[in-house]
Design an enzyme around this catalytic site. Structure first.
Site, PDB file in Angstrom:
ATOM      1  CG  PHE A   1       6.005  -2.497  -1.587  1.00 23.56           C
ATOM      2  CD1 PHE A   1       5.450  -2.119  -1.964  1.00 23.56           C
ATOM      3  CD2 PHE A   1       6.444  -1.521  -1.324  1.00 23.56           C
ATOM      4  CE1 PHE A   1       3.834  -0.896  -1.466  1.00 23.56           C
ATOM      5  CE2 PHE A   1       6.240   0.155  -1.377  1.00 23.56           C
ATOM      6  CZ  PHE A   1       4.740  -0.127  -1.416  1.00 23.56           C
ATOM      7  CB  CYS A   2       4.483  -1.655  -5.590  1.00 19.10           C
ATOM      8  SG  CYS A   2       3.597  -1.358  -7.461  1.00 19.10           S
ATOM      9  CB  VAL A   3       7.453  -2.554 -10.003  1.00 18.10           C
ATOM     10  CG1 VAL A   3       8.531  -3.133 -11.528  1.00 18.10           C
ATOM     11  CG2 VAL A   3       5.804  -1.528 -11.168  1.00 18.10           C
TER      12      VAL A   3
END
Length: 544
Positions: free
Chosen positions: A271-273
């Site tokens: 998720f994301c980074v």
């Protein structure tokens, strides 16, 4: 396109005379119309939510100031749009103008906000007294209060999906969640959240926990809980690098999950980074001759950093060099600075809205789990942050095979040929969905791209039971050569479905998770014994 470095400033600004004249003429006409309506008592409240309450309509002077402010703001934005400027410079100026315009709104000051004045009179000054107490409390905290935090407790009513910490090292803990179905899919799932935030965004309350949803769907779920480093730590965590996070973070977690599950390959979600870390780690594993992931899910993740939305205004060589000088050899990028930066990406919603409510009106913000989590920030090791800033946002090195080296191994994202589920949020201001879609041009396995409604967080955390929002998809997965190259073309051919994308994802994931087997109630194994109950101790360390 990157914003220019400080050495290229100042940039001359010019506007064609005909365009400037048209903007001035429109401003004059609209000013006269507003003034005439105000004199006649027929001026209507503007649609802007800041000025929509009855107190504004009841105060002719305040109503006129609101209209004048909005007209001036529109004209300034029109002049910026009409200016002959490089687009990168225009973006930076637009961001600066937004900050100034949001700050000077008449709603932000007691002297020009009739709502706050009315409340001051009605409460006989108590609202202002409460507002000053709220301000003093926030000054002590060092941050703006966005939610009633007294209603939440991590491990009490947040992050409560049952499980055990089965491994920890100086960078992270691995949590294994207890099965809640009699049978589970044979292949387990490892979730890698962003280290820039705490993992419990994926495990909030029972009704909106993504982790719990996956467990109830019969998946054996493991999750990485990143450590929150503090200034007082003396074990060298502040010198951790990007490579450390790949080797001792993601790949170590992968090994733990494989060992406990007895599976050579696992499913992995980032998720994301966390998705950027996960994809990079799997590319490193491939370069080392290993292929540990049977499928890959990426949620609002950037792998190609060519277009990074509003964050691009912070990106230039001078900023990169300053961070490297400040943090490149050690130290912490603080949660306070990170949180302030992200709040000012949407200052009207995340800053000034609370200044007015908390301080001018003396109100207490309502309890909201997403905003409680948002305030529970994390610090980052300086070398990790400095490397990440330069190699992703500034130079976009990850998408070029071999340009990023870890332990002498060149990372090549095109070696990732496992089936991939790629999710973007349509209104995401941190990972623009077109940039999430650009991942489809890097990976080489069968792919499914899904676009959800709403933004970076609300789009992801959208449980099916709420029956809210919608998502767009195509009927079947694509081979890498078959994905539409243009995201607009993909969207035009997509079908909108009401409700949550979670059900689409669990159906897809089940097809890559093997047969169902009897669930083992005992967590961990002989090598990795449970250490403490979920959510673990690392996530409870507070940066403030």
């Amino acid at each position: 396109m990157r914003a220019p470095s400080s050495s290229s400033w100042p940039v001359p600004v010019s506007i064609a005379p005909d365009k400037l004249g048209a903007i001035q003429a429109e401003f004059s006409r609209e000013w006269l119309r507003i003034a005439a309506s105000a004199q006649q008592g027929s001026l209507e409240p503007p649609a802007d939510r800041r000025f929509s309450k009855p107190a504004w309509a009841a105060s002719p002077a305040s109503l006129f100031s609101a209209h004048a402010y909005l007209l001036s703001a529109r004209s300034m934005n029109q002049m910026l749009d009409a200016a002959d400027l490089p687009e990168a410079v225009r973006s930076r100026l637009r961001f600066s103008l937004m900050q100034w315009l949001e700050a000077v709104s008449p709603s932000n000051f007691l002297a020009s906000n009739p709502e706050a004045q009315q409340m001051l009179i009605q409460t006989q000054g108590q609202s202002l007294g409460k507002g000053m107490r709220n301000l003093l409390c926030d000054l002590q905290k060092g941050r703006l209060t966005q939610s009633d935090e007294s209603g939440f407790e991590l491990g009490g009513n947040l992050g409560v999906t049952p499980g055990e910490v089965v491994f920890q090292n100086p960078l992270m803990q691995v949590i294994q969640y207890a099965p809640q179905t009699a049978q589970v899919h044979k292949r387990p799932l490892l979730m890698v959240p962003p280290c820039i935030n705490k993992f419990y965004i994926l495990d909030l309350q029972a009704e909106n926990s993504f982790v719990r949803h996956a467990v109830l769907e019969g998946f054996t779920v493991f999750l990485v809980s990143w450590r929150n480093p503090l200034d007082s730590d003396a074990d060298g965590i502040d010198t951790a690098t990007w490579g450390d996070y790949l080797r001792h973070g993601v790949l170590q977690a992968v090994d733990v999950v494989r060992d406990i599950s007895g599976q050579d390959q696992i499913n992995a979600l980032g998720f994301c980074v966390g998705g950027t870390l996960l994809a990079s780690a799997l590319a490193l594993a491939h370069a080392q001759g290993d292929d540990p992931a049977a499928s890959l899910t990426l949620l609002t993740t950037l792998l190609d950093f060519d277009e990074t939305g509003v964050l691009d205004v912070f990106v230039d060589e001078a900023h990169a060099q300053a961070r490297e000088h400040q943090l490149g050899q050690g130290g912490l990028m603080t949660a306070r600075e990170l949180g302030t930066t992200f709040s000012f990406l949407r200052p009207g919603e995340l800053v000034w809205n609370y200044v007015v409510g908390n301080y001018l009106k003396g109100e207490a913000p309502p309890a909201f789990d997403l905003l409680y989590w948002n305030a529970d920030g994390t610090n980052l090791p300086g070398p990790f942050f400095a490397w990440y800033f330069r190699n992703t946002y500034l130079e976009n090195n990850l998408k070029t095979p071999g340009r990023v080296q870890v332990d002498g191994h060149g990372l090549d994202l095109s070696t990732l040929a496992m089936p991939a589920y790629i999710y973007g949020s349509r209104d995401d201001h941190i990972v623009p969905w077109h940039s999430a879609y650009a991942t489809t041009r890097l990976l080489r396995g069968p792919m499914r791209f899904v676009l959800g409604a709403s933004g970076h967080i609300a789009g992801v955390i959208n449980p099916p039971a709420k029956k809210r929002r919608s998502y767009w998809s195509h009927p079947a997965d694509y081979p890498p050569s078959g994905m539409p190259g243009d995201p607009a073309g993909w969207f035009d051919a997509a079908t909108e479905h009401p409700g949550s994308w979670w059900t689409d994802w669990t159906t897809w994931l089940a097809s890559h998770s093997g047969s169902r087997v009897r669930a083992r109630p005992k967590l961990g194994n002989a090598r990795y014994r449970p250490l403490e109950a979920a959510p673990g101790s690392y996530v409870k360390v507070r940066a403030f």
